[in-house]
Motif scaffolding. Sequence first.
Motif, PDB file in Angstrom:
ATOM      1  N   ALA A 114      -2.610   7.640   9.643  1.00 49.39           N
ATOM      2  CA  ALA A 114      -3.358   6.839   9.087  1.00 49.39           C
ATOM      3  C   ALA A 114      -3.309   6.680   7.206  1.00 49.39           C
ATOM      4  O   ALA A 114      -3.152   7.479   6.630  1.00 49.39           O
ATOM      5  N   PRO A 115      -1.418   6.490   7.146  1.00 51.84           N
ATOM      6  CA  PRO A 115      -1.280   6.418   5.655  1.00 51.84           C
ATOM      7  C   PRO A 115      -2.075   5.528   4.959  1.00 51.84           C
ATOM      8  O   PRO A 115      -1.991   5.453   3.918  1.00 51.84           O
ATOM      9  N   GLY A 116      -1.899   4.482   5.463  1.00 57.82           N
ATOM     10  CA  GLY A 116      -2.879   3.828   4.569  1.00 57.82           C
ATOM     11  C   GLY A 116      -3.972   4.412   3.798  1.00 57.82           C
ATOM     12  O   GLY A 116      -4.665   3.117   2.778  1.00 57.82           O
ATOM     13  N   PHE A 117      -4.222   5.256   4.464  1.00 64.39           N
ATOM     14  CA  PHE A 117      -6.271   5.569   3.931  1.00 64.39           C
ATOM     15  C   PHE A 117      -5.957   6.080   2.923  1.00 64.39           C
ATOM     16  O   PHE A 117      -6.681   6.677   2.452  1.00 64.39           O
ATOM     17  N   VAL A 118      -5.195   6.863   2.621  1.00 67.22           N
ATOM     18  CA  VAL A 118      -4.588   7.640   1.565  1.00 67.22           C
ATOM     19  C   VAL A 118      -4.916   7.074  -0.355  1.00 67.22           C
ATOM     20  O   VAL A 118      -5.753   7.145  -1.239  1.00 67.22           O
ATOM     21  N   GLY A 119      -5.097   5.749   0.195  1.00 67.17           N
ATOM     22  CA  GLY A 119      -5.430   4.615  -1.267  1.00 67.17           C
ATOM     23  C   GLY A 119      -7.154   4.498  -1.158  1.00 67.17           C
ATOM     24  O   GLY A 119      -7.152   4.492  -2.538  1.00 67.17           O
ATOM     25  N   GLN A 261      -3.254  -2.213   5.872  1.00 74.01           N
ATOM     26  CA  GLN A 261      -3.837  -3.146   5.632  1.00 74.01           C
ATOM     27  C   GLN A 261      -5.273  -3.023   5.745  1.00 74.01           C
ATOM     28  O   GLN A 261      -5.765  -2.571   6.970  1.00 74.01           O
ATOM     29  N   ALA A 262      -5.956  -3.556   4.886  1.00 77.79           N
ATOM     30  CA  ALA A 262      -7.429  -3.276   5.374  1.00 77.79           C
ATOM     31  C   ALA A 262      -8.277  -4.116   6.393  1.00 77.79           C
ATOM     32  O   ALA A 262      -8.138  -5.150   6.570  1.00 77.79           O
ATOM     33  N   LEU A 408       3.138 -11.193   9.805  1.00 79.49           N
ATOM     34  CA  LEU A 408       1.914 -11.256  10.527  1.00 79.49           C
ATOM     35  C   LEU A 408       1.175 -10.768  11.000  1.00 79.49           C
ATOM     36  O   LEU A 408      -0.068 -10.570  11.452  1.00 79.49           O
ATOM     37  N   GLY A 409       0.883  -9.453  10.183  1.00 77.23           N
ATOM     38  CA  GLY A 409       0.180  -8.388  10.149  1.00 77.23           C
ATOM     39  C   GLY A 409       0.395  -7.914  11.539  1.00 77.23           C
ATOM     40  O   GLY A 409       1.047  -7.256  11.947  1.00 77.23           O
ATOM     41  N   HIS A 410      -1.241  -7.652  11.503  1.00 69.65           N
ATOM     42  CA  HIS A 410      -1.490  -7.227  12.174  1.00 69.65           C
ATOM     43  C   HIS A 410      -1.268  -8.009  13.594  1.00 69.65           C
ATOM     44  O   HIS A 410      -1.434  -6.698  14.629  1.00 69.65           O
TER      45      HIS A 410
END
Length: 521
Positions: A114-119, A261-262, A408-410
Motif C-alpha cells: 500500500a504505497p499510498g499509505f506512506v503519506g 486515492q483516499a 476514472l480513479g478506482h
Amino acid sequence: MSLLRNFMTVGGATLSSRVLGFGRDILMAAALGTGPVADAFVVAFRFPNLFRRLFAEGAFNSAFIPLFARSLEGEGREAAKQFAQDAMAGLLTVLTAVCALAMIAMPVLMFALAPGFVGDPDKFDLAVLLTRITMPYLALVSLLALLSGVLNGLGRFAAAAFAPVMLNVVLIGVLWAILSMGLAGENDAGVWLAVGVLIGGIAQLALVVGDLLRAGFLPKLVRPRWTPGMKRLVELGIPGLIAGGITQINIVVGTMIASLQAGAVSLLYYADRLYQLPLGVVGIAIGVVLLPELARRLKAEDGPGVEAAQARSLEFAMLLTLPAAVALAAVPEPLVSVLFERGAFDETARIGTAAALQAFAIGLPSFVLIKVFSPAFFAREDTKTPMKVGALSVAVNVACSLALFPFLGHVGIALATSIAGWVNALILYRLMRNRGYWTVPTALRRKLAAMLGCAVAMGIVLIVLGGALQGWLALGALLPLRLLALSLLVGAGIVLFFGLAHVTGVARLNEMRAMLRRRSA
C-alpha cells in the motif's frame, strides 16, 4: 455422484459462505465504513486472503490433485497418504519461515502492498500492526488447502467447501461485539477483527481435520523429505499457484494502485465482495470439481468423457454467470444501497462502490471461464501454460490500471481487472483449441448466444423495475420495505431469466433436473 451434483454441493456450500460473508460485510460497513481503519484492515486481510484464495479455492489443487490422484489410483491409499504427508511437511516448513520473515519485515513490505499509505503515518502503522496479526492465518489456510485437496481427491467435497463458513461465523461475532461495545471506526475495531481472522482459521482447519478422521485418512506430521514426488509437486505447484490465482493477483495490484486515492481500497473491496458471490458459487465449484474429474478421465483414456465434462461445465457455468453479470451491471446501486448503506457507509461510498461493481461485472464471465478452461491444462500436468498466459494478463492489468486510474480513479482499476480477465480467458481457450484439448461445439455456441440474449432481456426489465421500486429502495424507507423491494427485484430477475431460458429451449427445467440426477459412468 454426477459431475453437476458435485458442482451443486460445492456451489451450495460456497453460497452459504458468501451469504454469511454478506452479513459480515454489512456489519463491517457499519462498523468501519470506508475510513482509514477500513482501508488498513482491508490491506491487512488482503495479503493472507490472497493466499487463502490461491490455495483454498483451487490453485494449489491444480498441482496437488493430479499427482495425488495418480498416486491413489496407481499405488494405493498408503502411498497416496505418504505423498500427502511429505507435501504437508514441506509446505509447513516453508510457510513457517515465510510468515516469520514477513512479520519481521512488514514495514518494508507495506511500502509495496500500500504505497499510498506512506503519506498517512497513522494508517501506515495500523496496517503494519493488523497485517502482522493476520499473517499466521496464511499458514493455517495453506494447511487447510492441502487437507482439502486430499478430501477432494478422495471424492469428498462437502467439509472442505463448508470450511469458509466458519471464518464468516467468527468474524460476524467479532463485528457484533465491536458494534455492541461502541468501538465503530476506532483502531481497536481493526485489531479485534484481525484477531478474529486467526480464530476463524483455526475453526476452518478443525472442520476439515474432523472429516479426514472420519475418512481414516488424516496425514501425520513428519520430517520434510526431498523426494521425486515433492520435486514434481514443486515443478507443477509454483506455476499452478501463479496461474490459478491470476484474478486475485490482479486485484492485489489494483489495491496497491488504489491506495493512492483516499477510500478507494475500501470501495473496491465492497464491490469485490458483491461480484465474488457468483464467482465463488460457480467459478470455485467448477474449478474444484472439474479438475479431479478430468484427471480421472484422462488417466482412464476416456476421450468422450473428457469432452462431455468440459461441455457440461461450460454450459452450467454460463447458465448461472451470464444473468448474474448482467444483473450486477444493470442495477448495482439498489444492491449496494440496501446491503451496505448505513452507519459509516454514506451516499458517496454507495455511488463509488456501485460504479466499481459495474466495471467488475463486465469481467465476471471471463473470471469464471478461466476456472472452466484452466483445468484442461492442469489435468494434463501443464501448469506453465496458464502461468504464462496469466503473467500476460497481469501485465495488461497493470498497463490498463495506470492508464485509466488518472481519468476514472478506482473505477479504472476495476475496469482494468475485467479487461485482463477477458485477455486471459480468450487466450486460454485459443490454446486449448489449437492443441486439440477441446473446442466448443457449434450447438453449444448457439445455446450460449441464446443465454446471453435472455440475460440482456432480463437486464432491461430489471432497470425498468428498479426505477419503479426506487421509492421502496431509497435510504429513507424502512429496512423491511427495502429488503422486500430488493427481494422482489432479485426474484423477478431469476424468474424472468429462467422462464425465458425454458421457453427458448436454452435450459429446459426438466432437463436441468435430469442433469442433476444423472450419474457419471
